[in-house]
Design a protein around this motif. Structure first.
Motif, PDB file in Angstrom:
ATOM      1  N   ALA A  82       2.700  -5.150   8.224  1.00 16.86           N
ATOM      2  CA  ALA A  82       4.057  -4.608   8.220  1.00 16.86           C
ATOM      3  C   ALA A  82       5.065  -5.666   8.662  1.00 16.86           C
ATOM      4  CB  ALA A  82       4.133  -3.386   9.130  1.00 16.86           C
ATOM      5  N   ALA A 138       4.197  -1.387  -0.523  1.00 14.63           N
ATOM      6  CA  ALA A 138       3.863  -2.723  -0.033  1.00 14.63           C
ATOM      7  C   ALA A 138       4.102  -3.750  -1.133  1.00 14.63           C
ATOM      8  CB  ALA A 138       2.413  -2.762   0.425  1.00 14.63           C
ATOM      9  N   PHE A 158      -2.895  -7.870   3.623  1.00 18.00           N
ATOM     10  CA  PHE A 158      -3.731  -6.779   4.130  1.00 18.00           C
ATOM     11  C   PHE A 158      -5.171  -6.946   3.662  1.00 18.00           C
ATOM     12  CE2 PHE A 158      -5.851  -2.732   3.931  1.00 18.00           C
ATOM     13  CZ  PHE A 158      -5.487  -2.115   5.112  1.00 18.00           C
ATOM     14  N   LEU A 167      -7.603  -0.479  11.433  1.00 17.74           N
ATOM     15  CA  LEU A 167      -6.562  -0.164  10.445  1.00 17.74           C
ATOM     16  C   LEU A 167      -5.182  -0.281  11.077  1.00 17.74           C
ATOM     17  CD1 LEU A 167      -5.824   0.758   7.590  1.00 17.74           C
ATOM     18  CD2 LEU A 167      -5.966   3.126   8.409  1.00 17.74           C
ATOM     19  N   CYS A 175      -4.015   3.096   2.473  1.00 22.44           N
ATOM     20  CA  CYS A 175      -3.819   2.106   3.529  1.00 22.44           C
ATOM     21  C   CYS A 175      -2.519   1.332   3.311  1.00 22.44           C
ATOM     22  CB  CYS A 175      -4.998   1.142   3.579  1.00 22.44           C
ATOM     23  SG  CYS A 175      -6.538   1.882   4.164  1.00 22.44           S
ATOM     24  N   LEU A 176      -2.261   0.956   2.071  1.00 26.49           N
ATOM     25  CA  LEU A 176      -1.030   0.224   1.763  1.00 26.49           C
ATOM     26  C   LEU A 176       0.196   1.125   1.918  1.00 26.49           C
ATOM     27  CD1 LEU A 176      -2.283  -1.887  -1.241  1.00 26.49           C
ATOM     28  CD2 LEU A 176      -1.850  -2.674   1.093  1.00 26.49           C
ATOM     29  N   SER A 217      -2.657  -3.157   9.793  1.00 28.88           N
ATOM     30  CA  SER A 217      -1.441  -2.620   9.183  1.00 28.88           C
ATOM     31  C   SER A 217      -0.189  -3.098   9.914  1.00 28.88           C
ATOM     32  CB  SER A 217      -1.488  -1.087   9.173  1.00 28.88           C
ATOM     33  OG  SER A 217      -2.557  -0.617   8.390  1.00 28.88           O
ATOM     34  N   VAL A 255      -3.079   7.956   8.543  1.00 25.94           N
ATOM     35  CA  VAL A 255      -3.367   7.671   7.138  1.00 25.94           C
ATOM     36  C   VAL A 255      -4.495   8.583   6.689  1.00 25.94           C
ATOM     37  CG1 VAL A 255      -4.244   5.936   5.514  1.00 25.94           C
ATOM     38  CG2 VAL A 255      -2.563   5.287   7.260  1.00 25.94           C
ATOM     39  N   GLY A 273       0.375   3.259   4.269  1.00 32.60           N
ATOM     40  CA  GLY A 273       0.569   3.172   5.716  1.00 32.60           C
ATOM     41  C   GLY A 273       1.315   1.922   6.118  1.00 32.60           C
ATOM     42  N   VAL A 274       0.975   0.792   5.497  1.00 34.26           N
ATOM     43  CA  VAL A 274       1.687  -0.460   5.772  1.00 34.26           C
ATOM     44  C   VAL A 274       3.162  -0.303   5.419  1.00 34.26           C
ATOM     45  CG1 VAL A 274       1.926  -2.884   5.099  1.00 34.26           C
ATOM     46  CG2 VAL A 274      -0.353  -1.902   5.464  1.00 34.26           C
ATOM     47  N   TRP A 282      -8.404  -7.538   6.037  1.00 34.76           N
ATOM     48  CA  TRP A 282      -9.469  -6.530   6.011  1.00 34.76           C
ATOM     49  C   TRP A 282     -10.816  -7.185   5.693  1.00 34.76           C
ATOM     50  CZ3 TRP A 282      -8.925  -2.145   8.270  1.00 34.76           C
ATOM     51  CH2 TRP A 282      -9.856  -1.130   8.079  1.00 34.76           C
ATOM     52  N   THR A 312       0.325  -6.829   0.231  1.00 33.22           N
ATOM     53  CA  THR A 312      -0.965  -6.333  -0.239  1.00 33.22           C
ATOM     54  C   THR A 312      -2.049  -7.389  -0.083  1.00 33.22           C
ATOM     55  OG1 THR A 312       0.080  -4.840  -1.831  1.00 33.22           O
ATOM     56  CG2 THR A 312      -2.208  -5.471  -2.256  1.00 33.22           C
TER      57      THR A 312
END
Length: 414
Positions: free
Chosen positions: A113, A6, A14, A105, A394-395, A109, A375, A397-398, A18, A11
């Motif tokens: 993305a 990411a 996200f 999430l 998590c990042l 995400s 994830v 996953g993005v 969040w 970042t």
């Protein structure tokens, strides 16, 4: 896995999103979330989603069940051209006292993305959408994935409107109180036609990825699963004056149902859970006149799951109880070509199945080419405040979603 990571901008986006959601529906006493369909909290979440769509210049539409779709590009033009869009996303509602990751999430995400792909300068050759499915958990009205079930025709609008919550409020009444017309509910083939491919990112509800040492995996299938309502009759009476041999205590039938479900699940290698009960009149010193329980049963073999339910039905028949199927989803195999493509694209990440139901499963069974990304969840816990995924995972996953968008919606090869 793909070595893409990411970007700093992704970042930050996200983390901001969040943080925006961190306190919405949070119960300070339990540390869990109570985000139920068509409540004030749900309204706040839907407004948040609409605001994120507007901030990105995405076109927001709402289907006949109230699911929200944010589009980058023109999905109707794509349908006319024979190349419908790529959709990402998940849901924002929760189970009672659920964790922060299950659902949100996937939505956060997906939006991040899109930010990543835009920052790379790519202009997609097909529209890309982000969906927020309504009432995925079924926590309020008892039917999971109601948003996707209604638009695919699996859940009839009449039945959906008549579903009741614990306070006796019907879904129709809840929709009306939220400013929606309950008569709009129904299958929505026009919306579904816009979805050429669906990829849902979700926190893993188990710890297989942690055991395998991977941050991200691709989904292969969803076990068959269903929910059944068990109504046990009784007769209200005084706990201190009614002899045991003349009692008609609904709780005895309820206890028999729970024990039978556990024993039968062990025998047939399935999972069976009674996690919600409703007892009338509910007094400590009153014999129950009625007990209602909800059975969740699932497993790799659909016949075995059905045998568990049949065993429970046979046991509670001695108590004149009624067992009613409220939902059933058969085994769901995700699109094998799409699954293999994404696993290879992401550098050979694991391909794993899941026992948890998802909107992705409903769309797959409706004929939409579908798969999932998971994830890593090192706790292995879900539907609980202890559910967790690290910021780095998590990042990852993005980044994986951004790679998927670039591959599935990028410019056509020269």
């Amino acid at each position: 896995m793909s070595n893409r990571s990411a970007s700093p901008g992704g970042t930050l986006a996200f983390r901001r999103m969040w943080a925006d959601l961190e306190t919405v529906g949070l119960d300070a006493d339990t540390g869990g979330y109570r985000r139920f369909a068509w409540t004030r909290t749900d309204h706040d979440l839907r407004e948040w989603f609409a605001g994120e769509a507007q901030a990105r210049g995405l076109d927001l539409t709402t289907d006949r069940m109230g699911n929200q779709w944010a589009w980058w590009g023109d999905p109707d033009a794509a349908v006319a051209a024979g190349d419908p869009g790529l959709v990402l996303g998940s849901h924002l509602d929760s189970v009672p006292d659920g964790g922060a990751f299950d659902g949100p999430l996937g939505v956060v995400s997906a939006l991040a993305a899109i930010d990543e792909v835009r920052a790379s300068g790519l202009t997609p050759s097909r529209p890309v959408g982000v969906v927020n499915f309504a009432d995925e958990e079924g926590a309020r009205f008892g039917v999971a994935c109601a948003g996707s079930r209604v638009i695919t025709g699996v859940l009839s609008p009449d039945r959906a409107r008549g579903l009741k919550d614990a306070d006796g409020v019907t879904m129709a009444e809840a929709l009306r109180a939220s400013g929606r017309d309950p008569h709009e509910l129904g299958p929505d083939p026009e919306t579904l036609a816009r979805v050429g491919t669906f990829v849902e990112l979700h926190v893993e509800q188990g710890r297989l990825l942690d055991d395998l040492g991977h941050a991200v995996g691709v989904g292969s299938d969803i076990w068959p699963h269903g929910r059944w309502r068990i109504d046990v009759p009784g007769e209200a009476n005084h706990a201190g004056t009614t002899a045991l041999d003349v009692r008609e205590d609904a709780m005895l039938g309820l206890a028999a149902a729970i024990i039978s479900a556990r024993r039968s699940a062990e025998e047939h290698s399935c999972l069976a859970t009674v996690g919600k009960v409703d007892v009338v009149p509910g007094g400590v010193n009153a014999i129950a006149s009625c007990a209602t329980a909800w059975l969740d049963a699932r497993g790799a073999d659909p016949d075995a799951v059905r045998r568990v339910v049949a065993d429970v039905r046979d046991v509670v028949a001695d108590f004149d109880a009624l067992v009613t199927e409220e939902s059933w989803t058969p085994v769901t195999d995700f699109d094998p070509v799409l699954t293999r493509r994404l696993a290879t694209l992401l550098g050979g990440v694991p391909v794993i199945g899941t026992g948890a139901g998802h909107d992705a499963g409903i769309l797959a069974n409706a004929g939409v080419p579908t798969t999932m990304l998971f994830v890593r969840n090192p706790t292995g816990v879900s539907h609980s405040p202890d559910e967790w995924a690290s910021a780095d995972d998590c990042l990852s996953g993005v980044a994986a979603l951004a790679t998927v968008v670039t591959d599935l919606a990028g410019p056509p090869a020269a």
